[in-house]
Design an enzyme around this catalytic site. Structure first.
Site, PDB file in Angstrom:
ATOM      1  N   PHE A  12      45.775  54.371  33.908  1.00 52.60           N
ATOM      2  CA  PHE A  12      45.967  53.188  34.740  1.00 52.60           C
ATOM      3  C   PHE A  12      46.743  53.636  35.965  1.00 52.60           C
ATOM      4  O   PHE A  12      47.538  54.579  35.899  1.00 52.60           O
ATOM      5  CB  PHE A  12      46.731  52.099  33.969  1.00 52.60           C
ATOM      6  CG  PHE A  12      46.646  50.765  34.639  1.00 52.60           C
ATOM      7  CD1 PHE A  12      45.515  49.965  34.493  1.00 52.60           C
ATOM      8  CD2 PHE A  12      47.678  50.314  35.452  1.00 52.60           C
ATOM      9  CE1 PHE A  12      45.422  48.741  35.134  1.00 52.60           C
ATOM     10  CE2 PHE A  12      47.592  49.085  36.104  1.00 52.60           C
ATOM     11  CZ  PHE A  12      46.468  48.304  35.941  1.00 52.60           C
ATOM     12  N   LYS A  23      38.770  35.552  29.067  1.00 52.91           N
ATOM     13  CA  LYS A  23      38.300  36.869  29.424  1.00 52.91           C
ATOM     14  C   LYS A  23      37.447  36.891  30.677  1.00 52.91           C
ATOM     15  O   LYS A  23      37.583  37.761  31.520  1.00 52.91           O
ATOM     16  CB  LYS A  23      37.460  37.425  28.273  1.00 52.91           C
ATOM     17  CG  LYS A  23      38.257  38.031  27.141  1.00 52.91           C
ATOM     18  CD  LYS A  23      37.283  38.751  26.226  1.00 52.91           C
ATOM     19  CE  LYS A  23      37.989  39.388  25.042  1.00 52.91           C
ATOM     20  NZ  LYS A  23      37.024  40.018  24.140  1.00 52.91           N
TER      21      LYS A  23
END
Lengths: 557, 557
Positions: free
Chosen positions: B383, B107
């Protein structure tokens, strides 16, 4: 006043009128913008916001060879600082951080004792500001990266049988000393032998304490040798490319921690490497920070003068570029009696002869300090069972041998009980000292070790096993023989035999193994089985620990 | 604006005008004496110094089944709170703490993204206030106590083959999944098979998040079953007598942590159990603290609504004694397209048909929320590759089915991008909800599991292995069948087959194993191989991490 009626250290600590850490910072003239609070009574110091001149004088507190009777080195360190404050000196304490393993195991606490403590006792003993957790995490992140590297194709050709980087936990956990990891089939990694040390034995802890800046920290982390490749070449952390991530994990921990003594003297507690596998002193960055803020810095080193003080002088002071201006050697009548052959159960009985015999141990440590060119001051630390006859033996011996000595009673009286010692220390600080290391780093490995054995331990010489000789040859081939040596020896004896108490003579030290710690910048010389992961006793201190109905700690000692 | 020209999350976070945490505390009307600073921008809250009434309404943020495309649940959680603040609501965020393992592994950070982040991003992602380290330490201290107990005579007759208490590290380290400990002979302990989980999978993390007070924490710690004796009776932590010491190790960590969003909204980040082996929600004590301080509390639960939200409703809300007043279901066009069968590499290409197919996954999660009696609001999170055609499909579907929906663009715009969602949420908060659990704890274990499978997953029913049946019989014998169940299932599918994306039908869930977690107070039902210790990828995020010349972090994302 009997021992049983005394309050525990935690009770005394909790009754203290603790000051907000901002007030302590102000009294130490630390600019408030350099203070990062961790709760109300702890803070980290942003050293970039301090003046750049470190001019405070360093007083090292060391001790006779440790005995089960206890000497009270941390207690004297704190009490001496409080006494100097009472004498209007600008003084700071610089101590090591306690490890949770021994706290949960046997000790129950490691922040001085009685009326000579650093506080908040409970917070310092438990997680403090998280420095040890950061070191544990960095150490184990590196281990995970190593095993992942092998699992993902092993580009560096690391030999899984020759990995010397171990995992760590800040706990006493004997079951983790020897483990096999990577079991469960190809998806779970590559099986190999491994082991866990306690965090304070991690090379990262030693590096943390010897690094002089964040940049230097990163460089040292990159220099760690994690093992060897199939063709026996060293593999460095920089080959794995994670020295940046490890530095990032350590960068907040690297800021020194400010707390206070019971008498409000500012104290920096930062770093705490083992005094056997590593050098047993608090961080250079903390000592240097204290030297920027105070005229006198009182610090201590682990175990007796043969271990902690020797490494303080030959490793820490050398790498930090400073010189100790006085050395206090702490001892007790009880410790001397044990060195004179008395059993622990018999210590309450007067025994003048045993004191006379045991004094030889003190004498050797005093000689050692003199060998470094610094004047020793003996702190004869009071215990209630001491008799005047016993005390006189030591005081007379000191007088006859022209050795400075002061009785201390800091456990009971705090700074007041350290005033006599403080006055002796001030006299020594007024005189020039002639500090020098006991060997040059350019000496051969054998010469360095021999110098320590002869000048510090009082031994005849050194014997190297064939294995150690081979390792020295390899170390020379890699050019690592320019590093200082870090002796790993039993703390109980000046020799490498734990049972040889007092002042043994005519002994030879056997060096069995030499482990290069390129990041820390020293060669660890093992002279026996060195415990790097303690075990818990049958009744761990943890069993006494609890919280009360107000959520306050119980059972720390 | 292309992705490559965007600043990284860390760059955005570092450019933010961060306020002193004392200022955030004041804006949240937290009395300053209840604030324990950890550095300048983090604080722990002494909850004993807050008012005793928790009346804030709870908004849960959940999502469609996770895909490699990412949904942005934390980002929406933060952005929604910032939007509500822009609408002059008294609002707080309550999030989970990031685990270092995934941060160092893949991450690189877990604190929202873009202009909807909690800060200080770097500190929250690395050691934060040390809570996870405290949990790691408590977990491993217990493990050391267990092995020590066996080594020192094994009074409790613990069967070393039946110890279920594992050690943990807050790292991704596959080599530790299966290990053998206690090797090296009689002095080094008793050899046995063991393994390490990641800290967030520790039962202590689950306990930490479900405990309602320090006292309750201690009681739960005492209730942990660490394994079984030779005669197959459960051995509890209270039998070992260390629940007090474990509570002491956790007592400071147990105080909720206060930070802020980029827009200065107060945020509490506390606790973070895995959403597979545990219940995947932040701590009850944090949520309740936020409810004392704000009128609206925005919180999230792990993975999709079938996992995190189901457990939030049936476990956390039940044990905490509160009801969610609204539920936001986050999804993205990209996620729906993946549920519609599109490969990750093809996501930038418009594909209306795939959206139409994938919408079935969203529909099931919306139905699930309704089954709990709470009105869902879909957050269609923007997005840059989304096309208007694709967006319209979802908006029309919502309209036709009478489902509240709002487009969000919080990554790019912060709170402003969440205003439409905030208005929908406020409307729902004005209406009474009919929240109820989906089963009663008095139901049988089989009934509880079946209820979840049919009402939440949309499956036909449950099949129990013989092993699981035996375990249920044992659980009934011990009287543990009154506990709620905590399903451990793949997050990628509503079924127990990770590849069955979208909205699978006519499937049966196989329950292989049931692990009683008496401290946490639930029965973990394993429906497949559950990963409790992740591994590192070939190029771990750690390789990108570093410090710059000013000592600032580089490489967190």
């Amino acid at each position: 006043m009997t021992k049983t009626k005394r309050m525990t250290d935690l009770e005394i600590a909790n009754k203290a009128a603790i000051k907000p850490i901002t007030e302590i910072a102000q009294s130490a003239q630390i600019p408030l913008e350099a203070i990062e609070q961790y709760g109300k009574f702890k803070a980290k110091i942003d050293i970039n916001q301090l003046k750049n001149v470190a001019s405070g004088k360093v007083v090292l507190v060391t001790a006779t060879s440790p005995t089960p009777a206890g000497e009270g080195k941390s207690t004297v360190t704190v009490g001496l600082a409080d006494a100097l404050k009472q004498l209007n000196q600008k003084v700071m304490v610089a101590l090591r951080e306690p490890s949770l393993g021994p706290v949960m195991g046997i000790k129950g606490g490691a922040t001085g004792g009685g009326y000579a403590q650093v506080i908040p006792m409970e917070e310092i003993n438990l997680h403090f500001t998280g420095d040890l957790h950061a070191i544990t995490t960095a150490n184990n992140a590196l281990a995970a990266i190593i095993d992942n590297h092998i699992h993902q194709g092993n580009e560096l050709q690391i030999d899984p049988r020759r990995i010397i980087w171990k995992r760590v936990l800040d706990l006493n956990d004997r079951a983790l000393r020897n483990v096999i990891v990577g079991l469960g089939g190809p998806v779970q990694g590559v099986p190999r032998e491994d082991g866990f040390d306690i965090t304070v034995a991690s090379e990262i802890m030693a590096i943390f304490c010897l690094a002089t800046s964040l940049e230097n920290l990163k460089e040292r982390l990159g220099n760690i040798v994690i093992g060897y490749s199939y063709d026996r070449e060293p593999v460095f952390v920089r080959d794995l490319g994670v020295e940046g991530a490890l530095t990032l994990l350590l960068k907040d921990a690297f800021k020194p921690n400010l707390v206070q003594t019971l008498e409000g003297t500012p104290a920096i507690i930062h770093g705490g490497p083992f005094a056997n596998i590593a050098h047993g002193c608090n961080s250079i960055v903390a000592t240097e920070t204290a030297r920027k803020l105070a005229d006198i810095v009182i610090t201590e080193a682990g175990f007796g003068a043969d271990l902690g003080a020797e490494k303080f002088m030959n490793i820490k002071a050398r790498q930090g570029g400073f010189a100790p201006s006085a050395v206090v050697v702490v001892t007790t009548i009880r410790a001397l009696k044990m060195h004179g052959g008395v059993a622990k159960s018999e210590l309450s009985v007067e025994n003048v002869e045993a004191v006379e015999i045991g004094i030889a141990n003190l004498e050797k440590h005093v000689d050692t300090v003199r060998a470094f060119g610094v004047e020793p001051i003996v702190s004869l630390n009071r215990f209630i069972t001491d008799t005047e006859h016993e005390l006189e033996i030591v005081l007379n011996w000191a007088k006859e041998n022209n050795i400075r000595i002061a009785r201390t009673n800091v456990w009971e009286e705090g700074g007041k009980g350290g005033l006599a010692l403080a006055k002796e220390v001030l006299e020594v600080l007024d005189q020039p000292q002639n500090f020098h290391h006991l060997y040059e780093t350019s000496d051969s490995v054998e010469q360095k070790i021999t110098a320590i054995v002869q000048k510090v331990y009082g031994g005849l010489g050194v014997q190297f096993t064939d294995h150690a000789k081979k390792q020295i040859a390899q170390i020379e081939r890699f050019g690592w023989d320019i590093l200082p040596v870090c002796m790993a020896k039993t703390q109980y004896s000046l020799s490498d035999q734990p049972t040889l108490i007092g002042r043994p003579e005519n002994f030879v030290i056997t060096v069995r193994e030499i482990i290069p710690k390129l990041g820390a910048g020293f060669l660890v010389c093992l002279t026996g089985d060195i415990m790097t992961m303690p075990g818990l006793p049958k009744q761990p201190a943890a069993l006494r620990m609890d919280i009360d109905k107000d959520g306050e700690a119980i059972g720390l000692f």
